[in-house]
Design a protein around this motif. Structure first.
Motif, PDB file in Angstrom:
ATOM      1  N   UNK A 221      -7.026  51.270  -7.959  1.00 31.86           N
ATOM      2  CA  UNK A 221      -5.629  52.386  -8.369  1.00 31.86           C
ATOM      3  C   UNK A 221      -5.772  53.896  -7.185  1.00 31.86           C
ATOM      4  N   UNK A 222      -4.894  54.313  -7.078  1.00 34.05           N
ATOM      5  CA  UNK A 222      -5.451  55.735  -5.820  1.00 34.05           C
ATOM      6  C   UNK A 222      -6.367  56.530  -6.595  1.00 34.05           C
ATOM      7  N   UNK A 223      -6.558  57.636  -5.344  1.00 36.29           N
ATOM      8  CA  UNK A 223      -7.075  59.023  -5.827  1.00 36.29           C
ATOM      9  C   UNK A 223      -6.804  60.032  -6.472  1.00 36.29           C
ATOM     10  N   UNK A 224      -5.043  59.865  -6.483  1.00 32.51           N
ATOM     11  CA  UNK A 224      -4.148  60.806  -6.990  1.00 32.51           C
ATOM     12  C   UNK A 224      -3.787  60.334  -8.667  1.00 32.51           C
TER      13      UNK A 224
ATOM     14  N   UNK B 295     -13.474  53.448  -1.092  1.00 30.17           N
ATOM     15  CA  UNK B 295     -12.352  53.006  -0.826  1.00 30.17           C
ATOM     16  C   UNK B 295     -11.833  52.176   0.383  1.00 30.17           C
ATOM     17  N   UNK B 296     -10.680  51.674  -0.531  1.00 31.04           N
ATOM     18  CA  UNK B 296     -10.406  50.951   0.587  1.00 31.04           C
ATOM     19  C   UNK B 296      -9.676  51.217   1.018  1.00 31.04           C
ATOM     20  N   UNK B 297      -9.303  52.654   1.756  1.00 30.44           N
ATOM     21  CA  UNK B 297      -8.166  52.915   2.782  1.00 30.44           C
ATOM     22  C   UNK B 297      -6.666  52.463   3.117  1.00 30.44           C
ATOM     23  N   UNK B 298      -6.413  51.920   2.400  1.00 27.07           N
ATOM     24  CA  UNK B 298      -5.231  51.681   1.704  1.00 27.07           C
ATOM     25  C   UNK B 298      -3.981  52.718   0.773  1.00 27.07           C
ATOM     26  N   UNK B 299      -2.374  52.338   1.315  1.00 25.99           N
ATOM     27  CA  UNK B 299      -1.975  53.283   0.525  1.00 25.99           C
ATOM     28  C   UNK B 299      -2.121  55.011   0.426  1.00 25.99           C
TER      29      UNK B 299
ATOM     30  N   UNK C 128      -8.587  53.633  -4.268  1.00 27.15           N
ATOM     31  CA  UNK C 128      -9.979  53.153  -5.077  1.00 27.15           C
ATOM     32  C   UNK C 128     -10.526  51.849  -5.601  1.00 27.15           C
ATOM     33  N   UNK C 129     -11.487  51.561  -5.721  1.00 28.88           N
ATOM     34  CA  UNK C 129     -12.556  50.757  -6.064  1.00 28.88           C
ATOM     35  C   UNK C 129     -12.834  51.003  -7.835  1.00 28.88           C
ATOM     36  N   UNK C 130     -12.503  51.759  -8.619  1.00 29.65           N
ATOM     37  CA  UNK C 130     -13.051  52.246  -9.908  1.00 29.65           C
ATOM     38  C   UNK C 130     -14.343  51.116 -10.950  1.00 29.65           C
ATOM     39  N   UNK C 131     -15.511  50.630 -11.120  1.00 30.93           N
ATOM     40  CA  UNK C 131     -16.113  50.180 -12.235  1.00 30.93           C
ATOM     41  C   UNK C 131     -16.725  50.762 -13.256  1.00 30.93           C
ATOM     42  N   UNK C 132     -16.223  50.413 -14.678  1.00 30.45           N
ATOM     43  CA  UNK C 132     -16.784  50.015 -15.483  1.00 30.45           C
ATOM     44  C   UNK C 132     -18.703  51.151 -15.825  1.00 30.45           C
TER      45      UNK C 132
ATOM     46  N   UNK D 138     -22.427  40.478 -10.806  1.00 35.60           N
ATOM     47  CA  UNK D 138     -21.189  39.755 -10.559  1.00 35.60           C
ATOM     48  C   UNK D 138     -19.679  41.289 -10.061  1.00 35.60           C
ATOM     49  N   UNK D 139     -20.400  42.355 -10.150  1.00 33.84           N
ATOM     50  CA  UNK D 139     -19.504  43.513 -10.079  1.00 33.84           C
ATOM     51  C   UNK D 139     -20.068  43.985  -8.289  1.00 33.84           C
ATOM     52  N   UNK D 140     -21.334  44.408  -8.163  1.00 33.11           N
ATOM     53  CA  UNK D 140     -21.578  43.529  -7.261  1.00 33.11           C
ATOM     54  C   UNK D 140     -20.589  42.670  -5.751  1.00 33.11           C
ATOM     55  N   UNK D 141     -21.149  40.838  -6.460  1.00 32.68           N
ATOM     56  CA  UNK D 141     -19.974  40.309  -5.633  1.00 32.68           C
ATOM     57  C   UNK D 141     -18.569  41.002  -5.132  1.00 32.68           C
ATOM     58  N   UNK D 142     -18.287  41.317  -6.053  1.00 30.64           N
ATOM     59  CA  UNK D 142     -17.390  42.041  -5.967  1.00 30.64           C
ATOM     60  C   UNK D 142     -16.843  43.096  -4.858  1.00 30.64           C
ATOM     61  N   UNK D 143     -17.750  44.084  -5.017  1.00 28.66           N
ATOM     62  CA  UNK D 143     -17.815  44.763  -4.198  1.00 28.66           C
ATOM     63  C   UNK D 143     -18.109  44.819  -2.763  1.00 28.66           C
ATOM     64  N   UNK D 144     -19.278  43.465  -3.137  1.00 30.92           N
ATOM     65  CA  UNK D 144     -19.861  43.052  -1.408  1.00 30.92           C
ATOM     66  C   UNK D 144     -18.387  42.672  -1.061  1.00 30.92           C
TER      67      UNK D 144
END
Ligand code: PRP
Length: 216
Positions: free
Chosen positions: A78-81, A96-100, A188-192, A202-208
């Motif tokens: 989701x967005x930083x906003x 930070x995916x740097x998109x949108x 941005x990517x946020x993680x519970x 599993x989370x680390x794999x997706x982030x990597x």
């Protein structure tokens, strides 16, 4: 898989529908997460992906942090906003995916000057606007709207607005001028928090994989 190997834990990723989703899909595919059906052609909200350990949920932007905060989704895009408005309880912001990319700005009809007294501000970013005007020492009455904010000054519902500005075309078309920048926005990517511990591998794999997909 042998009995000794731990079974991978399935992840649910909440995706912000709209422009973020459109820009994120190629990145997600490059990270090996492709929905098994065309998400645009279905009324479904949860989709399996070619990765059996990952499913995706398409949600309204403002709901993405809520799903992740409460663990209904492990990861959110989701967005930083949206994050600034929601607050960061229950999750970490990891990438930070740097998109949108866009900016959160104040805007008003040309020639607007802050009065000594109170201003009326139309926005869907109520908490951000409250914080911003408190910091400026400007008294403000926040008027919550969920869309078409640009029309509020035109109809004298508000003196100015706080909104996302990308090309500036929407402001221009409604006779408004961008004023101050409140925040630079990107996806941005946020993680519970619990998932970060309990599903660490599993989370680390997706982030990597997403970090790799970001590389030119
Ligand atoms: C955003 C924002 C503005 C517009 C700005 O709305 O609220 O209306 O984009 O973009 P521009 O500077 O390129 O004209 P969006 O289209 O994301 O829809 P929304 O109202 O659902 O947020």
């Amino acid at each position: 898989m042998s009995l000794a190997e731990p079974r991978p834990k399935q992840l649910t990723i909440a995706l912000n529908r709209g422009r973020i989703l459109k820009e994120f899909l190629p990145m997600m595919a490059a990270a090996g997460i492709e929905p098994t059906e065309d998400m645009g052609a279905s009324r479904k909200l949860v989709f399996d992906t070619v990765n059996p350990n990952v499913r995706v949920l398409v949600a309204r932007g403002s709901d993405v942090p809520t799903y992740v905060e409460h663990g209904a989704a492990d990861i959110g895009i989701t967005g930083k906003d949206t994050i600034l408005e929601h607050g960061t309880q229950g999750y970490y912001e990891r990438l930070d995916l740097g998109i949108a990319r866009c900016r959160l700005m104040t805007a008003a009809p040309a020639g607007f000057k802050y009065p000594a007294g109170r201003v009326r501000v139309a926005t869907k970013f109520v908490r951000i606007a409250e914080r911003y005007f408190a910091q400026r020492g400007q008294q403000a009455t926040i008027i919550p709207l969920s869309g078409a904010l640009e029309v509020a000054p035109v109809l004298d519902l508000a003196d100015l607005i706080v909104d996302i500005v990308d090309t500036g075309n929407t402001l221009k078309a409604n006779g408004l001028v961008a004023m101050d920048s409140i925040a630079e926005v990107s996806t941005r990517v946020i993680v519970n928090r619990a998932a970060m511990k309990l599903k660490f591998d599993e989370v680390t794999k997706v982030l990597t994989d997403l970090s790799e997909a970001l590389k030119p």
